[in-house]
Write a protein that holds these residues in place. Sequence first.
Motif, PDB file in Angstrom:
ATOM      1  N   ASP A   1       0.867  -1.172   0.000  1.00 29.72           N
ATOM      2  CA  ASP A   1       0.000   0.000   0.000  1.00 29.72           C
ATOM      3  C   ASP A   1       0.906   1.225   0.000  1.00 29.72           C
ATOM      4  O   ASP A   1       1.839   1.315   0.818  1.00 29.72           O
ATOM      5  CB  ASP A   1      -0.897   0.033   1.242  1.00 29.72           C
ATOM      6  N   VAL A   2       0.646   2.132  -0.918  1.00 34.84           N
ATOM      7  CA  VAL A   2       1.387   3.384  -0.961  1.00 34.84           C
ATOM      8  C   VAL A   2       0.488   4.455  -0.346  1.00 34.84           C
ATOM      9  O   VAL A   2      -0.622   4.707  -0.844  1.00 34.84           O
ATOM     10  CB  VAL A   2       1.767   3.762  -2.406  1.00 34.84           C
ATOM     11  N   ILE A   3       0.936   5.071   0.747  1.00 37.84           N
ATOM     12  CA  ILE A   3       0.112   6.043   1.480  1.00 37.84           C
ATOM     13  C   ILE A   3       0.851   7.370   1.500  1.00 37.84           C
ATOM     14  O   ILE A   3       1.928   7.485   2.091  1.00 37.84           O
ATOM     15  CB  ILE A   3      -0.175   5.559   2.912  1.00 37.84           C
ATOM     16  N   ALA A   4       0.272   8.357   0.838  1.00 38.74           N
ATOM     17  CA  ALA A   4       0.924   9.662   0.715  1.00 38.74           C
ATOM     18  C   ALA A   4      -0.004  10.752   1.218  1.00 38.74           C
ATOM     19  O   ALA A   4      -1.224  10.691   1.038  1.00 38.74           O
ATOM     20  CB  ALA A   4       1.298   9.929  -0.745  1.00 38.74           C
TER      21      ALA A   4
ATOM     22  N   GLY B   1      -4.804  15.973   3.013  1.00 36.91           N
ATOM     23  CA  GLY B   1      -5.454  14.949   2.202  1.00 36.91           C
ATOM     24  C   GLY B   1      -4.527  13.761   2.075  1.00 36.91           C
ATOM     25  O   GLY B   1      -3.300  13.918   1.984  1.00 36.91           O
ATOM     26  N   ILE B   2      -5.077  12.565   2.097  1.00 37.24           N
ATOM     27  CA  ILE B   2      -4.273  11.342   2.046  1.00 37.24           C
ATOM     28  C   ILE B   2      -4.758  10.470   0.894  1.00 37.24           C
ATOM     29  O   ILE B   2      -5.961  10.270   0.710  1.00 37.24           O
ATOM     30  CB  ILE B   2      -4.352  10.576   3.378  1.00 37.24           C
ATOM     31  N   GLN B   3      -3.808   9.964   0.131  1.00 39.50           N
ATOM     32  CA  GLN B   3      -4.116   9.098  -1.002  1.00 39.50           C
ATOM     33  C   GLN B   3      -3.511   7.716  -0.733  1.00 39.50           C
ATOM     34  O   GLN B   3      -2.339   7.602  -0.334  1.00 39.50           O
ATOM     35  CB  GLN B   3      -3.518   9.667  -2.284  1.00 39.50           C
ATOM     36  N   VAL B   4      -4.318   6.661  -0.934  1.00 40.41           N
ATOM     37  CA  VAL B   4      -3.856   5.287  -0.734  1.00 40.41           C
ATOM     38  C   VAL B   4      -3.946   4.543  -2.060  1.00 40.41           C
ATOM     39  O   VAL B   4      -5.024   4.463  -2.664  1.00 40.41           O
ATOM     40  CB  VAL B   4      -4.693   4.551   0.332  1.00 40.41           C
ATOM     41  N   PHE B   5      -2.810   4.017  -2.520  1.00 41.41           N
ATOM     42  CA  PHE B   5      -2.742   3.178  -3.715  1.00 41.41           C
ATOM     43  C   PHE B   5      -2.606   1.724  -3.285  1.00 41.41           C
ATOM     44  O   PHE B   5      -1.819   1.419  -2.375  1.00 41.41           O
ATOM     45  CB  PHE B   5      -1.539   3.556  -4.580  1.00 41.41           C
ATOM     46  N   PHE B   6      -3.326   0.821  -3.942  1.00 43.91           N
ATOM     47  CA  PHE B   6      -3.279  -0.602  -3.600  1.00 43.91           C
ATOM     48  C   PHE B   6      -2.567  -1.375  -4.716  1.00 43.91           C
ATOM     49  O   PHE B   6      -3.027  -1.377  -5.859  1.00 43.91           O
ATOM     50  CB  PHE B   6      -4.688  -1.161  -3.413  1.00 43.91           C
TER      51      PHE B   6
ATOM     52  N   VAL C   1       5.564   6.752  -4.982  1.00 47.08           N
ATOM     53  CA  VAL C   1       5.151   7.599  -3.863  1.00 47.08           C
ATOM     54  C   VAL C   1       4.931   9.034  -4.332  1.00 47.08           C
ATOM     55  O   VAL C   1       3.961   9.697  -3.934  1.00 47.08           O
ATOM     56  CB  VAL C   1       6.183   7.550  -2.722  1.00 47.08           C
ATOM     57  N   LYS C   2       5.810   9.528  -5.206  1.00 53.47           N
ATOM     58  CA  LYS C   2       5.640  10.884  -5.737  1.00 53.47           C
ATOM     59  C   LYS C   2       4.325  11.016  -6.509  1.00 53.47           C
ATOM     60  O   LYS C   2       3.646  12.046  -6.425  1.00 53.47           O
ATOM     61  CB  LYS C   2       6.821  11.237  -6.646  1.00 53.47           C
ATOM     62  N   GLU C   3       3.976   9.979  -7.266  1.00 47.09           N
ATOM     63  CA  GLU C   3       2.704   9.994  -7.990  1.00 47.09           C
ATOM     64  C   GLU C   3       1.527  10.052  -7.010  1.00 47.09           C
ATOM     65  O   GLU C   3       0.539  10.762  -7.222  1.00 47.09           O
ATOM     66  CB  GLU C   3       2.603   8.734  -8.852  1.00 47.09           C
ATOM     67  N   ALA C   4       1.633   9.304  -5.906  1.00 45.37           N
ATOM     68  CA  ALA C   4       0.573   9.322  -4.889  1.00 45.37           C
ATOM     69  C   ALA C   4       0.483  10.692  -4.218  1.00 45.37           C
ATOM     70  O   ALA C   4      -0.621  11.179  -3.926  1.00 45.37           O
ATOM     71  CB  ALA C   4       0.832   8.233  -3.851  1.00 45.37           C
TER      72      ALA C   4
ATOM     73  N   LEU D   1       4.458   1.822   1.935  1.00 41.55           N
ATOM     74  CA  LEU D   1       5.366   2.876   1.491  1.00 41.55           C
ATOM     75  C   LEU D   1       4.759   4.231   1.820  1.00 41.55           C
ATOM     76  O   LEU D   1       3.619   4.506   1.421  1.00 41.55           O
ATOM     77  CB  LEU D   1       5.623   2.760  -0.011  1.00 41.55           C
ATOM     78  N   LEU D   2       5.488   5.076   2.536  1.00 45.88           N
ATOM     79  CA  LEU D   2       4.959   6.348   3.022  1.00 45.88           C
ATOM     80  C   LEU D   2       5.644   7.537   2.356  1.00 45.88           C
ATOM     81  O   LEU D   2       6.768   7.439   1.867  1.00 45.88           O
ATOM     82  CB  LEU D   2       5.161   6.453   4.534  1.00 45.88           C
ATOM     83  N   SER D   3       4.947   8.661   2.407  1.00 48.29           N
ATOM     84  CA  SER D   3       5.494   9.905   1.866  1.00 48.29           C
ATOM     85  C   SER D   3       6.276  10.684   2.913  1.00 48.29           C
ATOM     86  O   SER D   3       7.086  11.549   2.569  1.00 48.29           O
ATOM     87  CB  SER D   3       4.354  10.786   1.347  1.00 48.29           C
ATOM     88  N   HIS D   4       6.045  10.413   4.204  1.00 45.11           N
ATOM     89  CA  HIS D   4       6.679  11.169   5.279  1.00 45.11           C
ATOM     90  C   HIS D   4       7.267  10.216   6.319  1.00 45.11           C
ATOM     91  O   HIS D   4       6.679   9.169   6.619  1.00 45.11           O
ATOM     92  CB  HIS D   4       5.677  12.090   5.986  1.00 45.11           C
ATOM     93  N   LYS D   5       8.385  10.604   6.878  1.00 42.77           N
ATOM     94  CA  LYS D   5       8.971   9.867   7.994  1.00 42.77           C
ATOM     95  C   LYS D   5       8.155  10.142   9.251  1.00 42.77           C
ATOM     96  O   LYS D   5       7.819  11.289   9.554  1.00 42.77           O
ATOM     97  CB  LYS D   5      10.420  10.330   8.215  1.00 42.77           C
ATOM     98  N   LEU D   6       7.790   9.087   9.993  1.00 40.94           N
ATOM     99  CA  LEU D   6       6.953   9.220  11.180  1.00 40.94           C
ATOM    100  C   LEU D   6       7.776   9.033  12.445  1.00 40.94           C
ATOM    101  O   LEU D   6       8.713   8.223  12.477  1.00 40.94           O
ATOM    102  CB  LEU D   6       5.817   8.192  11.151  1.00 40.94           C
ATOM    103  N   ASP D   7       7.399   9.734  13.498  1.00 34.28           N
ATOM    104  CA  ASP D   7       8.094   9.604  14.774  1.00 34.28           C
ATOM    105  C   ASP D   7       7.942   8.194  15.340  1.00 34.28           C
ATOM    106  O   ASP D   7       8.862   7.664  15.965  1.00 34.28           O
ATOM    107  CB  ASP D   7       7.552  10.626  15.787  1.00 34.28           C
ATOM    108  N   ASP D   8       6.763   7.603  15.133  1.00 31.20           N
ATOM    109  CA  ASP D   8       6.500   6.272  15.680  1.00 31.20           C
ATOM    110  C   ASP D   8       6.504   5.202  14.590  1.00 31.20           C
ATOM    111  O   ASP D   8       5.803   4.196  14.688  1.00 31.20           O
ATOM    112  CB  ASP D   8       5.171   6.260  16.432  1.00 31.20           C
ATOM    113  N   GLN D   9       7.317   5.394  13.574  1.00 32.81           N
ATOM    114  CA  GLN D   9       7.325   4.485  12.423  1.00 32.81           C
ATOM    115  C   GLN D   9       7.748   3.069  12.820  1.00 32.81           C
ATOM    116  O   GLN D   9       7.122   2.085  12.406  1.00 32.81           O
ATOM    117  CB  GLN D   9       8.261   5.034  11.346  1.00 32.81           C
TER     118      GLN D   9
END
Length: 617
Positions: A260-263, A272-277, A358-361, A321-329
């Motif tokens: 899942d690509v989550i951006a 806004g969040i986009q999820v690609f499957f 990810v850039k496309e998402a 796959l994420l667009s941002h680094k998370l503190d609790d990743q």
Amino acid sequence: MIALNLADGINIIRSHLKTAPNAPGVYRMLNQHGDVLYVGKAKNIQKRVTSYTQVNRLNNRLQRMVSATKSMVFITTRTEAEALLLEASLIKRFKPHYNVLLKDDKSFPYILLRTDHKWAQITKHRGARKHKGYYYGPFANAGAVNRTLNTLQKVFQLRSCTDNTLETRHRACLLYQIKRCSAPCVDKVDDTEYGDMVEETRLFLEGKTSDIQKKFAASMQTASDEMEYEAAAVYRDRLNALTQIQSHQTIVNAMVDEADVIAAAKVGGQVGIQVFFFRAGQNWGHRAYFPRHDKSEDTASVLSAFITQFYDNKPAPRSILLSHKLDDQTLLAAALTERMERKVDVTVPVRGKKADTVKEAIRNAKEAIERKLAESANQTKLLEGIAEAFALDAPPDRIEIYDNSHIQGTNAVGGMVVAGPDGFIKNSYRKFNIKSETLVPGDDFGMMREVLQRRFSRLLKEDSDRERGMWPDLLLIDGGKGQLSAVWETLDELGVGDVSVVAISKGPDRNAGREQFHIRGRSTFTMPHNDPILYYLQRLRDEAHRFAIGTHRARRKADVKKSPLDGVPGIGPKRKRALLHHFGSAKAVIGADVRDIESVDGISKAIAQQIYDHFHE
């Protein structure tokens, strides 16, 4: 006053510190009504809760939350990962005002290849996995599933009918005639050939399309060499259908086989969040989400909260796959790994094809939020126009629209739909089965009185001080002066006099565009036929009409399915089925004598007499 409330809230939190555990877990902050204000997780609950007593470190949002806090609840867990999962579950359950909240959380459709029947069935599936078989998905929407199923039927010709339909057919159906089914119901295909088609379907849905294509191409060539041109044409058509599927489901690099690509993107303070499957190396669609959050929340924290809630009731893929680094990743990956009982990677790709995906998402997320903001701006203008047209003090935040539906008084229902600044609020829709036994069939005024009486009696009970956002600013009634009078009579009886009510009737010749509006204490009026406000009000009324009619039809359909045998004491589904199989219809059961009824398997002499007496009192 705010400072005083803040001081009170801090003192209440300090009093709960005495019982706060030094362990991982989840804490809840409650207001004076017991409503959950906030759900949080912590590695150490006591240390985390202590931070809320340090005023200098609290921003305005947290100060408001602490000011409203009147009580706290603690739940300990074995690990911080467990706490993260529990937090997501409780947020979705209680919908706290101060948490980031995933509002649209519908289940995704899957393709199910059932293997618990001699003749495997392929069908669309939602919900719990009750059947034995293979589940493929998720697909972003039902349309993507339907298109894929349609083409799979052309290629592999597996049955899609129910078990009951399969077992009761005596000749092939239309799907066989148009080459969408191999008709196992009437032995048009043998076990071995059907089993091969099932295996080919499974391989295709697992991404092994090249193997299937090579097999079809070889079979087509063999049939052609042996001058079996009809068989060769069948394989040719299958190859063409496979190509059609692949054109809809773009094959991606094998590096993104199951992910899942989550951006996320932030525009105008809204994330806004986009999820690609991606499954089996194929793109199975994408979906946009707009979680509720405070504008002070940064993009990464909104994305983190979204992910935990998103996978609360869905299986996570092997890679996210994420667009941002998370503190609790790292914690998030550990929690999902624990839940799925297999490794789940959560990464932020920085180069290569994964990063390009990810850039496309991200681009899609940004475009989606821009469209959303444009729609919201237009919605704001419409609500401002409604306030001006109906002389309201302010644009309404909550509009409730009511309509009734029945056929000559039978299966009477009332429907309520809700709209606000973000459009229709479908999880707030309500249906009312008309229960009054004193109503004259077809009494629309009486039906409206019952609906409003039940609705506002409950409001007065559950939100009497109007602090929970459940009260409407405007009631829009589908009807004329009669319905308006019925509504006001009901509201006056309940002591509710400060809600604006507008009735909308079709006007002369019942033509759309000539609607008349009725307000108490004001003359009936119309709007220009090309006024955008009028179009919007028509949409609201039509949505209420659609919902009420749909509810009525569902109730009528349920009544049609009822059998006279349903009311016989001692007759459950098993005996009912035995009687219908033996006699063919409920009418034949009613006309049978006791000895005939007794001859049915599972029906004793006493039960047979009971059935006979029920219909021949």
